[in-house]
Design a protein around this motif. Structure first.
Motif, PDB file in Angstrom:
ATOM      1  N   LEU A  55       0.730  -1.276   0.045  1.00 39.22           N
ATOM      2  CA  LEU A  55      -0.166  -0.072   0.107  1.00 39.22           C
ATOM      3  C   LEU A  55       1.008   1.307  -0.020  1.00 39.22           C
ATOM      4  CD1 LEU A  55      -2.924  -1.076   2.345  1.00 39.22           C
ATOM      5  CD2 LEU A  55      -2.947  -0.846  -0.165  1.00 39.22           C
ATOM      6  N   VAL A  56       2.006   1.159   0.659  1.00 36.90           N
ATOM      7  CA  VAL A  56       2.956   2.194   0.795  1.00 36.90           C
ATOM      8  C   VAL A  56       3.362   2.537  -0.742  1.00 36.90           C
ATOM      9  CG1 VAL A  56       5.059   3.207   1.670  1.00 36.90           C
ATOM     10  CG2 VAL A  56       3.450   2.494   2.952  1.00 36.90           C
ATOM     11  N   LEU A  57       3.717   1.546  -1.349  1.00 36.89           N
ATOM     12  CA  LEU A  57       4.450   1.516  -2.810  1.00 36.89           C
ATOM     13  C   LEU A  57       3.347   2.174  -3.570  1.00 36.89           C
ATOM     14  CD1 LEU A  57       6.904   0.902  -4.503  1.00 36.89           C
ATOM     15  CD2 LEU A  57       5.668  -1.481  -4.965  1.00 36.89           C
ATOM     16  N   LEU A  58       1.874   1.781  -3.372  1.00 33.82           N
ATOM     17  CA  LEU A  58       1.216   2.407  -4.575  1.00 33.82           C
ATOM     18  C   LEU A  58       0.802   3.724  -3.903  1.00 33.82           C
ATOM     19  CD1 LEU A  58      -1.941  -0.287  -4.309  1.00 33.82           C
ATOM     20  CD2 LEU A  58      -0.565   0.531  -6.211  1.00 33.82           C
ATOM     21  N   LEU A  59       1.071   4.001  -2.783  1.00 33.88           N
ATOM     22  CA  LEU A  59       0.806   5.774  -2.378  1.00 33.88           C
ATOM     23  C   LEU A  59       1.996   6.469  -2.916  1.00 33.88           C
ATOM     24  CD1 LEU A  59      -0.569   5.456   1.262  1.00 33.88           C
ATOM     25  CD2 LEU A  59      -1.855   5.991  -0.757  1.00 33.88           C
ATOM     26  N   GLU A  60       3.138   5.778  -2.895  1.00 32.56           N
ATOM     27  CA  GLU A  60       4.312   6.500  -3.665  1.00 32.56           C
ATOM     28  C   GLU A  60       4.187   6.766  -4.912  1.00 32.56           C
ATOM     29  OE1 GLU A  60       7.773   4.648  -2.348  1.00 32.56           O
ATOM     30  OE2 GLU A  60       7.991   5.378  -0.381  1.00 32.56           O
TER      31      GLU A  60
END
Length: 177
Positions: A55-60
């Motif tokens: 999810l952090v990767l998607l947000l980045e």
């Protein structure tokens, strides 16, 4: 733009694999020996951590996509000529850097495989410190003392966390402690 799509694919694949992993964890038998959490707790933490990382990767990727959308204004030909050789060198560096990605990935996989191979024999403290230090030397160049402090600090912190607080014995290897 291509890397943003690649990051999204990676994140979705990790989420799918983590969901399967969590499903398999839920199917483990319920055993309550002396551990109040049972054998399901740590795999569940790993699965949740994988999903959180994805999810952090998607947000980045999403924030990177927005920042590229705001800065992608067409350059005027005069501005391109004024930028001159410095802009061409920067563009050439980016092209050279993108060609090295498979080589970097292969090196990281080999470094990680070596870490796993020597983990039991060398022990947690030594193997993990050298592994982290090697990664930090590459990704955080020209900061030898900082990299060494981080590698040793993280390794000792997790060793104390697992061995003292959680009661999980870590491999000692060459070191007597």
């Amino acid at each position: 733009m291509k890397s943003i799509k690649g990051d999204a694919w990676l994140a979705f694949c990790v989420i799918a694999l983590a969901a399967v992993y969590l499903y398999m964890d839920m199917r483990l038998p319920e055993v309550r020996l002396s551990d109040p959490l049972g054998p399901k707790a740590f795999p569940a933490l790993v699965g949740v951590g994988l999903i959180a990382s994805a999810l952090v990767l998607l947000l980045e990727g999403r924030s990177r996509n927005r920042s590229h959308a705001h800065t992608d204004t067409p350059e005027k030909p005069a501005a391109k000529r004024a930028a001159g050789p410095a802009a061409e060198v920067a563009h050439a560096d980016k092209a050279h850097e993108s060609k090295n990605h498979p080589l970097i990935l292969t090196g990281m996989v080999a470094w990680t495989a070596l870490y796993y191979l020597v983990f039991e024999r060398a022990g947690y403290l030594l193997a993990t410190s050298v592994f982290l230090f090697g990664l930090l030397i590459y990704f955080n160049r020209n900061r030898f003392k900082t990299n060494l402090a981080i590698a040793l600090g993280v390794t000792v912190f997790f060793d104390l966390l697992f061995s003292q607080l959680l009661g999980v014995p870590m491999p000692t290897g060459f070191l007597p402690f």
